[in-house]
Design a protein around this motif. Structure first.
Motif, PDB file in Angstrom:
ATOM      1  N   VAL A  78       0.837  -1.205   0.000  1.00 31.10           N
ATOM      2  CA  VAL A  78       0.000   0.000   0.000  1.00 31.10           C
ATOM      3  C   VAL A  78       0.869   1.251   0.000  1.00 31.10           C
ATOM      4  CG1 VAL A  78      -1.819   1.247   1.233  1.00 31.10           C
ATOM      5  CG2 VAL A  78      -1.853  -1.243   1.183  1.00 31.10           C
ATOM      6  N   THR A  79       2.053   1.195   0.637  1.00 26.58           N
ATOM      7  CA  THR A  79       2.985   2.325   0.623  1.00 26.58           C
ATOM      8  C   THR A  79       3.412   2.655  -0.798  1.00 26.58           C
ATOM      9  OG1 THR A  79       3.820   1.729   2.809  1.00 26.58           O
ATOM     10  CG2 THR A  79       5.171   3.202   1.495  1.00 26.58           C
ATOM     11  N   LEU A  80       3.754   1.625  -1.568  1.00 29.70           N
ATOM     12  CA  LEU A  80       4.166   1.849  -2.956  1.00 29.70           C
ATOM     13  C   LEU A  80       3.025   2.409  -3.798  1.00 29.70           C
ATOM     14  CD1 LEU A  80       6.332  -1.346  -3.632  1.00 29.70           C
ATOM     15  CD2 LEU A  80       7.109   0.993  -3.215  1.00 29.70           C
ATOM     16  N   VAL A  81       1.801   2.013  -3.494  1.00 29.10           N
ATOM     17  CA  VAL A  81       0.642   2.570  -4.195  1.00 29.10           C
ATOM     18  C   VAL A  81       0.544   4.075  -3.938  1.00 29.10           C
ATOM     19  CG1 VAL A  81      -1.872   2.569  -4.353  1.00 29.10           C
ATOM     20  CG2 VAL A  81      -0.645   0.411  -4.168  1.00 29.10           C
ATOM     21  N   ALA A  82       0.672   4.458  -2.678  1.00 28.45           N
ATOM     22  CA  ALA A  82       0.596   5.877  -2.316  1.00 28.45           C
ATOM     23  C   ALA A  82       1.740   6.667  -2.947  1.00 28.45           C
ATOM     24  CB  ALA A  82       0.619   6.027  -0.799  1.00 28.45           C
TER      25      ALA A  82
ATOM     26  N   ALA B  79      18.740  15.221   9.242  1.00 29.27           N
ATOM     27  CA  ALA B  79      19.383  13.920   9.480  1.00 29.27           C
ATOM     28  C   ALA B  79      18.976  13.341  10.831  1.00 29.27           C
ATOM     29  CB  ALA B  79      20.899  14.074   9.408  1.00 29.27           C
ATOM     30  N   LEU B  80      18.944  14.194  11.871  1.00 31.24           N
ATOM     31  CA  LEU B  80      18.551  13.735  13.203  1.00 31.24           C
ATOM     32  C   LEU B  80      17.101  13.261  13.215  1.00 31.24           C
ATOM     33  CD1 LEU B  80      19.052  13.394  16.254  1.00 31.24           C
ATOM     34  CD2 LEU B  80      18.440  15.818  16.537  1.00 31.24           C
ATOM     35  N   SER B  81      16.234  14.018  12.574  1.00 31.71           N
ATOM     36  CA  SER B  81      14.821  13.645  12.541  1.00 31.71           C
ATOM     37  C   SER B  81      14.614  12.327  11.801  1.00 31.71           C
ATOM     38  CB  SER B  81      14.007  14.762  11.878  1.00 31.71           C
ATOM     39  OG  SER B  81      12.634  14.460  11.881  1.00 31.71           O
ATOM     40  N   ILE B  82      15.316  12.150  10.670  1.00 31.13           N
ATOM     41  CA  ILE B  82      15.193  10.897   9.908  1.00 31.13           C
ATOM     42  C   ILE B  82      15.688   9.722  10.734  1.00 31.13           C
ATOM     43  CG2 ILE B  82      16.085   9.625   7.916  1.00 31.13           C
ATOM     44  CD1 ILE B  82      16.053  12.221   6.352  1.00 31.13           C
TER      45      ILE B  82
ATOM     46  N   PHE C  88       7.155  10.902   4.396  1.00 35.60           N
ATOM     47  CA  PHE C  88       5.878  10.258   4.139  1.00 35.60           C
ATOM     48  C   PHE C  88       6.028   8.743   4.233  1.00 35.60           C
ATOM     49  CE2 PHE C  88       3.126   7.979   1.225  1.00 35.60           C
ATOM     50  CZ  PHE C  88       1.884   8.329   1.723  1.00 35.60           C
ATOM     51  N   LEU C  89       7.090   8.208   3.635  1.00 40.94           N
ATOM     52  CA  LEU C  89       7.311   6.766   3.626  1.00 40.94           C
ATOM     53  C   LEU C  89       7.471   6.224   5.043  1.00 40.94           C
ATOM     54  CD1 LEU C  89       7.842   4.183   1.947  1.00 40.94           C
ATOM     55  CD2 LEU C  89      10.257   4.813   1.936  1.00 40.94           C
ATOM     56  N   LEU C  90       8.376   6.835   5.814  1.00 40.62           N
ATOM     57  CA  LEU C  90       8.608   6.355   7.186  1.00 40.62           C
ATOM     58  C   LEU C  90       7.382   6.620   8.064  1.00 40.62           C
ATOM     59  CD1 LEU C  90      12.309   7.476   7.769  1.00 40.62           C
ATOM     60  CD2 LEU C  90      11.457   5.185   7.276  1.00 40.62           C
TER      61      LEU C  90
END
Length: 436
Positions: A238-242, A393-396, A311-313
Protein backbone atom coordinates in the motif's frame (compact mmCIF):
# COMPACT_ATOMS: atom_id res chain seq x y z
CA UNK A 1 12.26 -11.85 2.72
CA UNK A 2 11.12 -13.39 -0.55
CA UNK A 3 7.62 -13.85 0.87
CA UNK A 4 7.46 -10.17 1.87
CA UNK A 5 8.44 -9.20 -1.68
CA UNK A 6 5.78 -11.46 -3.20
CA UNK A 7 3.03 -10.15 -0.90
CA UNK A 8 4.13 -6.54 -1.53
CA UNK A 9 4.09 -7.11 -5.29
CA UNK A 10 0.64 -8.72 -5.18
CA UNK A 11 -0.81 -5.96 -2.99
CA UNK A 12 0.71 -3.24 -5.22
CA UNK A 13 -0.38 -4.72 -8.55
CA UNK A 14 -3.87 -5.45 -7.25
CA UNK A 15 -4.34 -1.80 -6.35
CA UNK A 16 -2.73 -0.05 -9.35
CA UNK A 17 -4.50 -2.22 -11.92
CA UNK A 18 -7.90 -1.06 -10.73
CA UNK A 19 -9.66 1.41 -13.00
CA UNK A 20 -10.60 3.47 -9.96
CA UNK A 21 -6.90 3.96 -9.10
CA UNK A 22 -6.00 5.11 -12.60
CA UNK A 23 -8.97 7.46 -12.90
CA UNK A 24 -8.49 8.94 -9.42
CA UNK A 25 -4.75 9.42 -9.89
CA UNK A 26 -5.16 11.31 -13.16
CA UNK A 27 -8.28 13.24 -12.25
CA UNK A 28 -7.55 14.08 -8.60
CA UNK A 29 -5.59 17.31 -9.37
CA UNK A 30 -8.35 18.40 -11.74
CA UNK A 31 -10.98 17.55 -9.13
CA UNK A 32 -9.15 19.67 -6.54
CA UNK A 33 -8.97 22.63 -8.94
CA UNK A 34 -12.60 22.10 -9.93
CA UNK A 35 -13.66 21.91 -6.30
CA UNK A 36 -11.93 25.21 -5.60
CA UNK A 37 -13.63 26.76 -8.63
CA UNK A 38 -17.04 25.52 -7.46
CA UNK A 39 -16.48 27.01 -3.99
CA UNK A 40 -15.50 30.30 -5.61
CA UNK A 41 -18.60 30.28 -7.80
CA UNK A 42 -20.77 29.54 -4.77
CA UNK A 43 -19.43 32.64 -3.01
CA UNK A 44 -19.85 34.62 -6.22
CA UNK A 45 -23.44 33.39 -6.66
CA UNK A 46 -24.31 34.51 -3.14
CA UNK A 47 -23.11 38.06 -3.74
CA UNK A 48 -25.77 40.72 -4.09
CA UNK A 49 -26.02 44.04 -5.89
CA UNK A 50 -27.59 46.64 -3.62
CA UNK A 51 -29.06 49.96 -4.74
CA UNK A 52 -29.17 52.63 -2.04
CA UNK A 53 -30.87 55.99 -2.45
CA UNK A 54 -28.97 58.76 -0.69
CA UNK A 55 -30.49 61.90 0.79
CA UNK A 56 -27.46 64.16 1.29
CA UNK A 57 -28.68 67.25 3.15
CA UNK A 58 -25.18 68.66 3.61
CA UNK A 59 -23.98 68.15 0.03
CA UNK A 60 -20.77 66.74 1.47
CA UNK A 61 -21.13 63.22 0.07
CA UNK A 62 -22.64 63.78 -3.39
CA UNK A 63 -19.45 63.55 -5.43
CA UNK A 64 -17.50 61.37 -3.03
CA UNK A 65 -19.64 58.26 -2.45
CA UNK A 66 -18.59 56.09 -5.37
CA UNK A 67 -20.67 53.18 -6.69
CA UNK A 68 -19.17 49.81 -7.57
CA UNK A 69 -20.34 46.47 -8.94
CA UNK A 70 -21.79 45.43 -5.55
CA UNK A 71 -23.14 48.72 -4.21
CA UNK A 72 -24.78 51.52 -6.18
CA UNK A 73 -25.55 54.96 -4.72
CA UNK A 74 -28.44 56.97 -6.22
CA UNK A 75 -28.66 60.55 -4.92
CA UNK A 76 -32.17 61.99 -4.55
CA UNK A 77 -33.52 65.34 -3.45
CA UNK A 78 -34.12 66.01 0.25
CA UNK A 79 -37.61 67.19 -0.65
CA UNK A 80 -38.51 63.63 -1.70
CA UNK A 81 -37.32 62.07 1.55
CA UNK A 82 -40.72 61.33 3.12
CA UNK A 83 -42.23 60.06 -0.12
CA UNK A 84 -39.27 57.79 -0.73
CA UNK A 85 -39.49 56.33 2.77
CA UNK A 86 -43.24 55.75 2.47
CA UNK A 87 -42.85 53.96 -0.86
CA UNK A 88 -39.77 51.96 0.11
CA UNK A 89 -41.66 48.93 1.41
CA UNK A 90 -43.32 48.29 -1.95
CA UNK A 91 -40.31 49.34 -4.04
CA UNK A 92 -38.49 46.15 -5.05
CA UNK A 93 -35.98 48.02 -7.19
CA UNK A 94 -34.44 49.75 -4.16
CA UNK A 95 -32.79 48.14 -1.14
CA UNK A 96 -32.66 51.11 1.20
CA UNK A 97 -32.46 54.85 1.80
CA UNK A 98 -29.43 56.46 3.44
CA UNK A 99 -30.31 59.69 5.29
CA UNK A 100 -27.26 61.93 5.78
CA UNK A 101 -28.24 65.03 7.84
CA UNK A 102 -26.83 68.51 7.44
CA UNK A 103 -23.37 69.07 8.90
CA UNK A 104 -23.60 71.93 11.41
CA UNK A 105 -20.53 73.67 12.84
CA UNK A 106 -18.32 70.79 11.71
CA UNK A 107 -19.96 68.62 14.38
CA UNK A 108 -19.22 65.17 12.99
CA UNK A 109 -20.45 63.44 16.14
CA UNK A 110 -23.92 64.91 15.59
CA UNK A 111 -23.74 63.88 11.94
CA UNK A 112 -22.99 60.30 12.97
CA UNK A 113 -25.76 60.18 15.57
CA UNK A 114 -28.36 61.48 13.11
CA UNK A 115 -27.41 59.35 10.11
CA UNK A 116 -29.93 56.58 9.35
CA UNK A 117 -30.09 53.67 6.91
CA UNK A 118 -33.67 52.56 6.21
CA UNK A 119 -34.00 49.21 4.44
CA UNK A 120 -36.93 47.18 3.13
CA UNK A 121 -35.35 43.73 3.53
CA UNK A 122 -32.47 42.00 5.25
CA UNK A 123 -29.11 43.37 4.17
CA UNK A 124 -25.81 41.53 4.23
CA UNK A 125 -23.14 42.41 6.78
CA UNK A 126 -20.57 43.15 4.06
CA UNK A 127 -22.89 45.67 2.40
CA UNK A 128 -23.47 47.50 5.66
CA UNK A 129 -19.75 47.57 6.40
CA UNK A 130 -19.06 48.90 2.89
CA UNK A 131 -21.49 51.79 3.44
CA UNK A 132 -19.88 52.57 6.82
CA UNK A 133 -16.42 52.43 5.25
CA UNK A 134 -17.41 54.77 2.40
CA UNK A 135 -18.91 57.33 4.81
CA UNK A 136 -15.87 57.10 7.09
CA UNK A 137 -13.50 57.75 4.18
CA UNK A 138 -15.39 60.88 3.14
CA UNK A 139 -15.43 62.26 6.68
CA UNK A 140 -11.74 61.47 7.10
CA UNK A 141 -10.87 63.41 3.95
CA UNK A 142 -12.95 66.40 5.09
CA UNK A 143 -11.25 66.47 8.49
CA UNK A 144 -7.82 66.35 6.83
CA UNK A 145 -8.77 69.20 4.49
CA UNK A 146 -9.69 71.29 7.51
CA UNK A 147 -6.15 70.77 8.75
CA UNK A 148 -4.82 72.23 5.51
CA UNK A 149 -3.40 69.04 4.05
CA UNK A 150 -3.61 68.60 0.27
CA UNK A 151 -4.86 65.40 -1.36
CA UNK A 152 -1.41 64.66 -2.80
CA UNK A 153 0.06 64.94 0.67
CA UNK A 154 -2.68 62.65 1.99
CA UNK A 155 -1.86 60.03 -0.65
CA UNK A 156 1.78 60.28 0.32
CA UNK A 157 0.86 59.72 3.98
CA UNK A 158 -1.20 56.63 3.11
CA UNK A 159 1.52 55.12 0.94
CA UNK A 160 2.83 51.88 2.38
CA UNK A 161 6.45 50.92 2.90
CA UNK A 162 7.96 47.96 1.11
CA UNK A 163 10.83 46.27 2.93
CA UNK A 164 13.14 44.13 0.82
CA UNK A 165 14.56 41.22 2.78
CA UNK A 166 17.80 39.52 1.71
CA UNK A 167 18.67 36.19 3.34
CA UNK A 168 22.47 35.77 3.51
CA UNK A 169 22.00 32.16 4.66
CA UNK A 170 20.17 31.38 1.41
CA UNK A 171 22.69 32.63 -1.18
CA UNK A 172 21.60 36.25 -0.54
CA UNK A 173 18.25 35.69 -2.20
CA UNK A 174 15.57 38.35 -1.84
CA UNK A 175 12.72 37.01 0.28
CA UNK A 176 9.58 38.84 -0.86
CA UNK A 177 6.12 38.70 0.69
CA UNK A 178 4.89 36.74 -2.32
CA UNK A 179 7.69 34.18 -1.93
CA UNK A 180 6.82 33.78 1.75
CA UNK A 181 3.16 33.30 0.84
CA UNK A 182 4.10 30.66 -1.74
CA UNK A 183 6.23 28.83 0.84
CA UNK A 184 3.41 28.97 3.38
CA UNK A 185 0.89 27.67 0.86
CA UNK A 186 3.20 24.84 -0.22
CA UNK A 187 3.90 24.02 3.44
CA UNK A 188 0.20 23.74 4.30
CA UNK A 189 -0.51 21.71 1.15
CA UNK A 190 2.25 19.15 1.73
CA UNK A 191 1.44 18.87 5.43
CA UNK A 192 -2.28 18.38 4.85
CA UNK A 193 -1.74 15.87 2.03
CA UNK A 194 0.64 13.84 4.21
CA UNK A 195 -1.77 13.92 7.14
CA UNK A 196 -4.74 12.82 5.05
CA UNK A 197 -2.96 10.08 3.15
CA UNK A 198 -1.33 8.54 6.22
CA UNK A 199 -4.79 8.25 7.77
CA UNK A 200 -6.56 7.14 4.57
CA UNK A 201 -4.02 4.49 3.58
CA UNK A 202 -3.42 3.45 7.19
CA UNK A 203 -7.13 2.78 7.61
CA UNK A 204 -7.05 0.85 4.33
CA UNK A 205 -4.39 -1.47 5.80
CA UNK A 206 -6.43 -1.90 8.98
CA UNK A 207 -9.61 -2.76 7.06
CA UNK A 208 -7.75 -5.18 4.80
CA UNK A 209 -6.37 -7.03 7.82
CA UNK A 210 -9.75 -6.99 9.55
CA UNK A 211 -11.52 -8.30 6.42
CA UNK A 212 -9.10 -11.22 5.99
CA UNK A 213 -9.37 -12.00 9.67
CA UNK A 214 -13.19 -12.06 9.64
CA UNK A 215 -13.30 -14.14 6.46
CA UNK A 216 -10.83 -16.61 7.97
CA UNK A 217 -8.73 -16.27 4.82
CA UNK A 218 -5.75 -15.42 6.96
CA UNK A 219 -5.73 -18.95 8.40
CA UNK A 220 -4.95 -20.28 4.93
CA UNK A 221 -2.44 -17.54 4.11
CA UNK A 222 -0.30 -17.95 7.23
CA UNK A 223 0.05 -21.65 6.50
CA UNK A 224 2.47 -20.54 3.78
CA UNK A 225 3.92 -17.30 5.21
CA UNK A 226 4.70 -15.95 8.65
CA UNK A 227 2.30 -13.39 10.18
CA UNK A 228 5.07 -10.78 10.26
CA UNK A 229 5.78 -11.26 6.56
CA UNK A 230 2.08 -10.89 5.75
CA UNK A 231 1.84 -7.67 7.77
CA UNK A 232 4.94 -6.11 6.20
CA UNK A 233 3.88 -7.14 2.70
CA UNK A 234 0.54 -5.41 3.10
CA UNK A 235 2.10 -2.24 4.53
CA UNK A 236 4.81 -1.98 1.87
CA UNK A 237 2.40 -2.78 -0.96
CA UNK A 238 0.00 0.00 0.00
CA UNK A 239 2.98 2.33 0.62
CA UNK A 240 4.17 1.85 -2.96
CA UNK A 241 0.64 2.57 -4.20
CA UNK A 242 0.60 5.88 -2.32
CA UNK A 243 4.11 6.80 -3.51
CA UNK A 244 3.13 6.08 -7.10
CA UNK A 245 0.23 8.50 -6.81
CA UNK A 246 2.43 11.14 -5.19
CA UNK A 247 5.12 10.90 -7.86
CA UNK A 248 2.52 11.31 -10.61
CA UNK A 249 0.97 14.31 -8.87
CA UNK A 250 4.36 15.92 -8.19
CA UNK A 251 5.29 15.53 -11.86
CA UNK A 252 1.99 17.10 -12.90
CA UNK A 253 2.57 20.00 -10.47
CA UNK A 254 6.08 20.70 -11.76
CA UNK A 255 4.90 20.59 -15.38
CA UNK A 256 2.05 22.94 -14.47
CA UNK A 257 4.48 25.39 -12.84
CA UNK A 258 6.71 25.33 -15.96
CA UNK A 259 3.70 26.01 -18.18
CA UNK A 260 2.68 28.97 -16.02
CA UNK A 261 6.24 30.26 -16.04
CA UNK A 262 6.75 30.11 -19.83
CA UNK A 263 3.32 30.15 -21.47
CA UNK A 264 1.81 32.99 -19.47
CA UNK A 265 4.95 35.13 -19.71
CA UNK A 266 5.03 34.92 -23.50
CA UNK A 267 1.28 35.55 -23.62
CA UNK A 268 1.66 38.77 -21.64
CA UNK A 269 4.20 40.14 -24.11
CA UNK A 270 1.50 40.17 -26.79
CA UNK A 271 -0.84 42.40 -24.75
CA UNK A 272 -1.27 45.81 -26.48
CA UNK A 273 0.35 48.49 -24.37
CA UNK A 274 -2.55 50.91 -24.63
CA UNK A 275 -5.26 48.41 -23.75
CA UNK A 276 -5.34 49.04 -19.98
CA UNK A 277 -8.66 47.28 -19.50
CA UNK A 278 -7.32 44.05 -20.99
CA UNK A 279 -4.15 44.35 -18.94
CA UNK A 280 -6.17 44.74 -15.75
CA UNK A 281 -8.19 41.64 -16.58
CA UNK A 282 -4.94 39.68 -16.86
CA UNK A 283 -3.67 40.62 -13.41
CA UNK A 284 -4.43 37.07 -12.34
CA UNK A 285 -2.10 35.88 -15.10
CA UNK A 286 0.70 38.06 -13.75
CA UNK A 287 0.15 36.74 -10.25
CA UNK A 288 0.20 33.17 -11.53
CA UNK A 289 3.48 33.86 -13.32
CA UNK A 290 5.06 35.35 -10.19
CA UNK A 291 3.87 32.38 -8.13
CA UNK A 292 5.38 29.96 -10.64
CA UNK A 293 8.69 31.90 -10.49
CA UNK A 294 8.68 31.64 -6.69
CA UNK A 295 7.92 27.92 -6.86
CA UNK A 296 10.74 27.23 -9.30
CA UNK A 297 13.21 29.10 -7.07
CA UNK A 298 12.63 26.62 -4.25
CA UNK A 299 14.98 23.70 -3.65
CA UNK A 300 12.60 21.14 -5.12
CA UNK A 301 15.01 18.16 -5.10
CA UNK A 302 15.43 18.55 -1.33
CA UNK A 303 11.71 19.20 -0.78
CA UNK A 304 10.73 16.12 -2.80
CA UNK A 305 13.37 13.98 -1.07
CA UNK A 306 12.27 15.01 2.43
CA UNK A 307 8.62 14.67 1.49
CA UNK A 308 9.06 11.12 0.19
CA UNK A 309 11.28 9.98 3.09
CA UNK A 310 9.06 11.37 5.82
CA UNK A 311 5.88 10.26 4.14
CA UNK A 312 7.31 6.77 3.63
CA UNK A 313 8.61 6.36 7.19
CA UNK A 314 5.58 8.12 8.69
CA UNK A 315 3.21 5.94 6.75
CA UNK A 316 5.01 2.70 7.71
CA UNK A 317 5.12 3.86 11.33
CA UNK A 318 1.40 4.58 11.57
CA UNK A 319 0.36 1.72 9.28
CA UNK A 320 2.07 -0.67 11.68
CA UNK A 321 -0.18 0.73 14.40
CA UNK A 322 -3.24 0.36 12.18
CA UNK A 323 -2.28 -3.19 11.20
CA UNK A 324 -1.89 -4.09 14.87
CA UNK A 325 -5.30 -2.56 15.62
CA UNK A 326 -6.92 -4.49 12.77
CA UNK A 327 -5.48 -7.77 14.02
CA UNK A 328 -6.47 -7.13 17.65
CA UNK A 329 -10.20 -6.52 17.10
CA UNK A 330 -13.06 -8.42 15.46
CA UNK A 331 -15.06 -5.55 13.91
CA UNK A 332 -14.74 -1.90 12.91
CA UNK A 333 -16.77 -0.71 15.91
CA UNK A 334 -14.08 -1.94 18.26
CA UNK A 335 -11.36 -0.09 16.32
CA UNK A 336 -12.64 3.26 17.59
CA UNK A 337 -11.18 2.76 21.06
CA UNK A 338 -7.70 2.24 19.59
CA UNK A 339 -7.50 4.49 16.51
CA UNK A 340 -7.32 7.55 18.76
CA UNK A 341 -3.73 6.54 19.58
CA UNK A 342 -2.86 6.87 15.89
CA UNK A 343 -4.89 9.96 15.00
CA UNK A 344 -4.16 12.15 18.04
CA UNK A 345 -0.34 12.54 17.59
CA UNK A 346 -0.76 13.33 13.89
CA UNK A 347 -3.47 15.88 14.69
CA UNK A 348 -1.23 17.57 17.28
CA UNK A 349 1.58 17.70 14.73
CA UNK A 350 -0.63 19.16 12.02
CA UNK A 351 -2.32 21.89 14.06
CA UNK A 352 0.90 22.67 15.89
CA UNK A 353 2.60 23.14 12.53
CA UNK A 354 0.29 26.03 11.61
CA UNK A 355 2.24 28.14 14.10
CA UNK A 356 5.42 27.42 12.13
CA UNK A 357 4.47 30.00 9.50
CA UNK A 358 5.43 32.84 11.85
CA UNK A 359 8.62 31.21 13.15
CA UNK A 360 9.76 28.08 11.24
CA UNK A 361 12.99 27.87 13.25
CA UNK A 362 11.37 28.36 16.67
CA UNK A 363 11.49 25.82 19.50
CA UNK A 364 8.01 24.46 18.77
CA UNK A 365 8.85 23.88 15.13
CA UNK A 366 12.11 22.19 16.08
CA UNK A 367 10.62 19.75 18.58
CA UNK A 368 7.56 18.93 16.48
CA UNK A 369 9.85 18.07 13.55
CA UNK A 370 12.18 15.96 15.74
CA UNK A 371 9.70 13.90 17.80
CA UNK A 372 8.84 10.83 15.66
CA UNK A 373 5.11 10.92 16.42
CA UNK A 374 4.75 14.40 14.88
CA UNK A 375 7.77 14.73 12.57
CA UNK A 376 6.09 13.16 9.49
CA UNK A 377 3.88 16.25 9.17
CA UNK A 378 5.92 18.91 11.01
CA UNK A 379 9.18 18.42 9.09
CA UNK A 380 7.30 18.47 5.79
CA UNK A 381 5.65 21.73 6.92
CA UNK A 382 9.06 23.27 7.69
CA UNK A 383 11.04 22.13 4.66
CA UNK A 384 9.83 24.84 2.18
CA UNK A 385 11.27 27.49 4.54
CA UNK A 386 14.65 25.74 4.75
CA UNK A 387 15.84 23.40 7.50
CA UNK A 388 19.47 22.78 8.58
CA UNK A 389 20.86 19.49 7.27
CA UNK A 390 21.72 18.21 10.76
CA UNK A 391 18.10 18.62 11.90
CA UNK A 392 16.84 16.70 8.86
CA UNK A 393 19.38 13.92 9.48
CA UNK A 394 18.55 13.73 13.20
CA UNK A 395 14.82 13.65 12.54
CA UNK A 396 15.19 10.90 9.91
CA UNK A 397 17.38 8.82 12.24
CA UNK A 398 14.91 9.09 15.14
CA UNK A 399 11.90 8.38 12.91
CA UNK A 400 13.64 5.41 11.30
CA UNK A 401 14.60 3.92 14.67
CA UNK A 402 11.11 4.46 16.09
CA UNK A 403 9.53 2.98 12.96
CA UNK A 404 11.63 -0.19 13.26
CA UNK A 405 10.69 -0.48 16.93
CA UNK A 406 7.00 0.06 16.13
CA UNK A 407 7.15 -2.62 13.42
CA UNK A 408 8.60 -4.98 16.04
CA UNK A 409 5.79 -4.21 18.52
CA UNK A 410 3.08 -4.39 15.85
CA UNK A 411 4.49 -7.70 14.65
CA UNK A 412 4.13 -9.23 18.11
CA UNK A 413 0.54 -7.97 18.39
CA UNK A 414 -0.26 -9.07 14.83
CA UNK A 415 1.18 -12.57 15.38
CA UNK A 416 -1.22 -13.30 18.24
CA UNK A 417 -4.18 -11.09 17.40
CA UNK A 418 -4.62 -12.23 13.78
CA UNK A 419 -5.77 -15.67 14.98
CA UNK A 420 -7.82 -14.49 17.97
CA UNK A 421 -11.60 -14.62 17.53
CA UNK A 422 -14.41 -13.76 19.90
CA UNK A 423 -12.22 -12.23 22.61
CA UNK A 424 -12.52 -8.48 23.01
CA UNK A 425 -8.99 -7.08 23.09
CA UNK A 426 -8.10 -4.70 25.90
CA UNK A 427 -4.96 -2.69 26.49
CA UNK A 428 -4.03 -5.11 29.27
CA UNK A 429 -4.47 -8.08 26.95
CA UNK A 430 -2.42 -6.42 24.20
CA UNK A 431 0.35 -5.69 26.68
CA UNK A 432 0.49 -9.39 27.49
CA UNK A 433 0.87 -10.20 23.76
CA UNK A 434 3.78 -7.76 23.52
CA UNK A 435 5.50 -9.17 26.59
CA UNK A 436 4.90 -12.74 25.45
Amino acid sequence: MNNIFLITKREFLTQVKKKSFIILTLLAPLLVVGFGAVIGLMFKANESHSIIEVVDKSGLFRNQLKSNDKLEYVFVSAADEKAKINNLKDNESMDGILILPELKNQNYNELENSTRLIINAKMGFDTKQKIVSDITDVIKKEKIKQLGIEETQLNSLDKGFTLKTINVSDNSKEDSDLAFGVKSGLSILLMYVTFMFIIIYGVRVMRSVLEEKNNRVVEIIISSVKPFELMMGKILGVTLVALTQFLIWISMSVIGALVLNTGFSSFQKNIPGGNEELANKLDITQIATQVSHSLLELNFPLIIFVFIIFFLLGYIFYSSIYAAIGSAVDNETETQQFTLFAILPLTVGMYGSFSLMNNPDGPLGFWLSIIPFTSPVAMIARIPFGVPAWQIALSIALLLGTTIFMIFLAGKIYRVGILMYGNKATLKEIWKWIKG
